[in-house]
Design an enzyme around this catalytic site. Structure first.
Site, PDB file in Angstrom:
ATOM      1  N   ARG A 176       0.063   6.045  -4.894  1.00  0.00           N
ATOM      2  CA  ARG A 176       1.202   6.436  -4.042  1.00  0.00           C
ATOM      3  C   ARG A 176       2.196   7.312  -4.809  1.00  0.00           C
ATOM      4  NH1 ARG A 176      -1.890   3.977  -0.945  1.00  0.00           N
ATOM      5  NH2 ARG A 176      -1.159   2.759   0.832  1.00  0.00           N
ATOM      6  N   CYS A 225       3.848   0.743   5.514  1.00  0.00           N
ATOM      7  CA  CYS A 225       4.179  -0.264   4.497  1.00  0.00           C
ATOM      8  C   CYS A 225       5.490   0.107   3.809  1.00  0.00           C
ATOM      9  CB  CYS A 225       3.057  -0.371   3.462  1.00  0.00           C
ATOM     10  SG  CYS A 225       1.650  -1.290   4.085  1.00  0.00           S
ATOM     11  N   GLU A 295       7.772   1.813  -1.177  1.00  0.00           N
ATOM     12  CA  GLU A 295       6.773   2.856  -0.937  1.00  0.00           C
ATOM     13  C   GLU A 295       7.373   3.934  -0.044  1.00  0.00           C
ATOM     14  OE1 GLU A 295       3.182   4.427   1.224  1.00  0.00           O
ATOM     15  OE2 GLU A 295       3.050   2.252   1.300  1.00  0.00           O
TER      16      GLU A 295
HETATM   17  N1  EPU Z   1      -1.810 -10.479   3.847  1.00  0.00           N
HETATM   18  C1  EPU Z   1      -1.201 -11.653   4.213  1.00  0.00           C
HETATM   19  N2  EPU Z   1      -0.065 -11.588   4.968  1.00  0.00           N
HETATM   20  C2  EPU Z   1       0.474 -10.414   5.375  1.00  0.00           C
HETATM   21  C3  EPU Z   1      -0.146  -9.211   4.991  1.00  0.00           C
HETATM   22  C4  EPU Z   1      -1.297  -9.265   4.228  1.00  0.00           C
HETATM   23  O1  EPU Z   1      -1.648 -12.740   3.864  1.00  0.00           O
HETATM   24  O2  EPU Z   1       1.515 -10.437   6.056  1.00  0.00           O
HETATM   25  C5  EPU Z   1      -3.051 -10.547   3.058  1.00  0.00           C
HETATM   26  C6  EPU Z   1      -4.263 -10.070   3.852  1.00  0.00           C
HETATM   27  O3  EPU Z   1      -4.801 -11.081   4.642  1.00  0.00           O
HETATM   28  C7  EPU Z   1      -5.176  -9.591   2.757  1.00  0.00           C
HETATM   29  C8  EPU Z   1      -4.216  -9.071   1.664  1.00  0.00           C
HETATM   30  O4  EPU Z   1      -2.943  -9.672   1.953  1.00  0.00           O
HETATM   31  O5  EPU Z   1      -5.895 -10.682   2.218  1.00  0.00           O
HETATM   32  C9  EPU Z   1      -4.101  -7.548   1.673  1.00  0.00           C
HETATM   33  O6  EPU Z   1      -3.595  -7.142   2.944  1.00  0.00           O
HETATM   34  P1  EPU Z   1      -4.078  -5.794   3.659  1.00  0.00           P
HETATM   35  O7  EPU Z   1      -5.559  -5.756   3.725  1.00  0.00           O
HETATM   36  O8  EPU Z   1      -3.311  -5.672   4.926  1.00  0.00           O
HETATM   37  O9  EPU Z   1      -3.683  -4.642   2.650  1.00  0.00           O
HETATM   38  P2  EPU Z   1      -2.310  -4.312   1.983  1.00  0.00           P
HETATM   39  O10 EPU Z   1      -2.534  -4.379   0.521  1.00  0.00           O
HETATM   40  O11 EPU Z   1      -1.197  -5.107   2.544  1.00  0.00           O
HETATM   41  C10 EPU Z   1      -2.832  -1.745   1.796  1.00  0.00           C
HETATM   42  C11 EPU Z   1      -1.986  -0.511   1.963  1.00  0.00           C
HETATM   43  C12 EPU Z   1      -1.916  -0.117   3.424  1.00  0.00           C
HETATM   44  C13 EPU Z   1      -3.344   0.102   3.932  1.00  0.00           C
HETATM   45  C14 EPU Z   1      -4.110  -1.222   3.774  1.00  0.00           C
HETATM   46  C15 EPU Z   1      -5.550  -1.156   4.279  1.00  0.00           C
HETATM   47  C16 EPU Z   1      -0.197  -0.421   0.292  1.00  0.00           C
HETATM   48  C17 EPU Z   1       1.241  -0.715   0.015  1.00  0.00           C
HETATM   49  N3  EPU Z   1      -0.635  -0.791   1.508  1.00  0.00           N
HETATM   50  O12 EPU Z   1      -2.125  -2.794   2.452  1.00  0.00           O
HETATM   51  O13 EPU Z   1      -1.191   1.101   3.506  1.00  0.00           O
HETATM   52  O14 EPU Z   1      -3.302   0.471   5.299  1.00  0.00           O
HETATM   53  O15 EPU Z   1      -4.130  -1.558   2.368  1.00  0.00           O
HETATM   54  O16 EPU Z   1      -6.268  -0.229   3.574  1.00  0.00           O
HETATM   55  O17 EPU Z   1      -0.892   0.124  -0.560  1.00  0.00           O
HETATM   56  C18 EPU Z   1       0.795   2.307   4.037  1.00  0.00           C
HETATM   57  O18 EPU Z   1       0.536   3.019   3.096  1.00  0.00           O
HETATM   58  O19 EPU Z   1       1.818   2.501   4.779  1.00  0.00           O
HETATM   59  C19 EPU Z   1      -0.068   1.167   4.314  1.00  0.00           C
HETATM   60  C20 EPU Z   1       0.209   0.310   5.267  1.00  0.00           C
END
Ligand code: EPU
Length: 303
Positions: A176, A225, A295
């Site tokens: 990012r 995010c 972010e």
């Molecule tokens: N999780 C929770 N509770 C929540 C959110 C997530 O328990 O409220 C858990 C999920 O169940 C999962 C883990 O946390 O086990 C990771 O969550 P998720 O797969 O949603 O991915 P993330 O790390 O929260 C990242 C990117 C997103 C992107 C997703 C999917 C960042 C900051 N975020 O989210 O990007 O869409 O992976 O590829 O890197 C963005 O850039 O605006 C964004 C949303």
């Protein structure tokens, strides 16, 4: 900027110029104040003119407005909206396509190009809103893939208001992060390379990325995010464990679907959103020791 400045811009710039423009209409979160002057450049020469104004007043750029929180009140100087820098051209070869796009082209247009004609590389970007310019600044990505992986070159207007072409390796890139966050350049266009791959494979990969996004809130005003993921964990998961889902300040609320999203329930202000961000950051720090980094971009930091 005074009326003389506006008249000057109307003469010098080929694109549209408007005074007292509400910026909340240009962001996906739907908050933010009123721009003294807003300009929609229609060509790279307009970007050069606008860049040279930086010596007189703040000049801020909005792409898709999807990863941005604009503060309330009057936004002085000039706000530049890249929406009409929208040219898109393709050189197709047997095993790849070279795609040259201007800064205002939506990322979704490239994703759809890949899906229609069988060129791979941007499946990770399915569902990511925003424009190429914004995607390059924040090195948009998902699951370890990022826009910089496909990049060949970027054309910018540099700090001396000159048009320059930079190779991908002239700029540093990270999670990012791109050096554009520090350089006072305006992104004009870029060239990406996509590889020819059977459509069935591209569709399957796109579906996988869509599935990963299915837990994110849909149909709400948000800026995506809010926080970066700290190394080795997910900001959403941490905030969820700390009980942040459903926290509210004014019209801003932490999504019940994914705790790293703040939603505008209708009448949120930037002040509400920023207060809620601070509340979440404080709770996460006190309960887990992680100091979450933003972010999303804040407009005020570009002043
Ligand atoms: N999780 C929770 N509770 C929540 C959110 C997530 O328990 O409220 C858990 C999920 O169940 C999962 C883990 O946390 O086990 C990771 O969550 P998720 O797969 O949603 O991915 P993330 O790390 O929260 C990242 C990117 C997103 C992107 C997703 C999917 C960042 C900051 N975020 O989210 O990007 O869409 O992976 O590829 O890197 C963005 O850039 O605006 C964004 C949303």
């Amino acid at each position: 900027m005074n009326q003389r400045g506006v008249t000057y811009l109307e003469k010098k710039v080929a694109g549209q110029v408007k005074s007292s423009f509400p910026l909340s209409s240009l962001t996906t979160l739907g908050v933010g104040g009123i721009a003294e002057v807003c300009v929609w450049p229609s060509c790279v020469r307009d970007l050069v003119t606008l860049s040279s104004l930086k010596e007189e007043c703040p000049v801020r750029i909005i792409g898709g407005g999807s990863n941005l929180i604009i503060h309330d009140g009057i936004i002085g100087g000039v706000v530049v909206c890249t929406k009409y820098l929208s040219s898109f051209s393709v050189i197709r070869e047997t095993d790849k396509a070279l795609i040259t796009v201007e800064a205002g082209v939506p990322l979704a247009q490239l994703v759809n190009f890949g899906l229609k004609y069988g060129f791979a590389g941007l499946e990770f970007a399915v569902g990511i809103p925003g424009t190429l310019g914004g995607a390059l600044i924040g090195n948009a990505g998902a699951q370890g893939e990022a826009i910089s992986d496909l990049l060949q070159w970027v054309e910018v207007v540099d700090e001396h208001h000159q048009i320059r072409r930079l190779d991908k390796n002239d700029i540093s890139w990270g999670y990012r992060y791109s050096q554009f966050k520090e350089l006072h350049y305006t992104i004009a266009s870029c060239c990406l390379i996509m590889e020819a791959v059977p459509l069935t494979i591209i569709r399957a990969r796109t579906d996988e990325f869509l599935k990963m996004r299915s837990a994110q809130p849909h149909g709400y005003k948000s800026a995506g995010c809010i926080f970066k993921n700290p190394e080795g964990t997910s900001a959403g998961k941490l905030l969820d464990q700390c009980g942040c889902k459903g926290l509210k300040v004014g019209g801003a609320v932490v999504s019940e679907a994914h705790a790293n999203f703040i939603l505008n329930t209708g009448d949120a202000t930037a002040t509400d959103v920023l207060a809620l961000i601070e509340k979440c950051r404080k709770i996460a720090f006190e309960e887990t020791g992680y100091l979450l980094e933003l972010e999303v971009q804040l407009f005020s930091s570009l002043e």
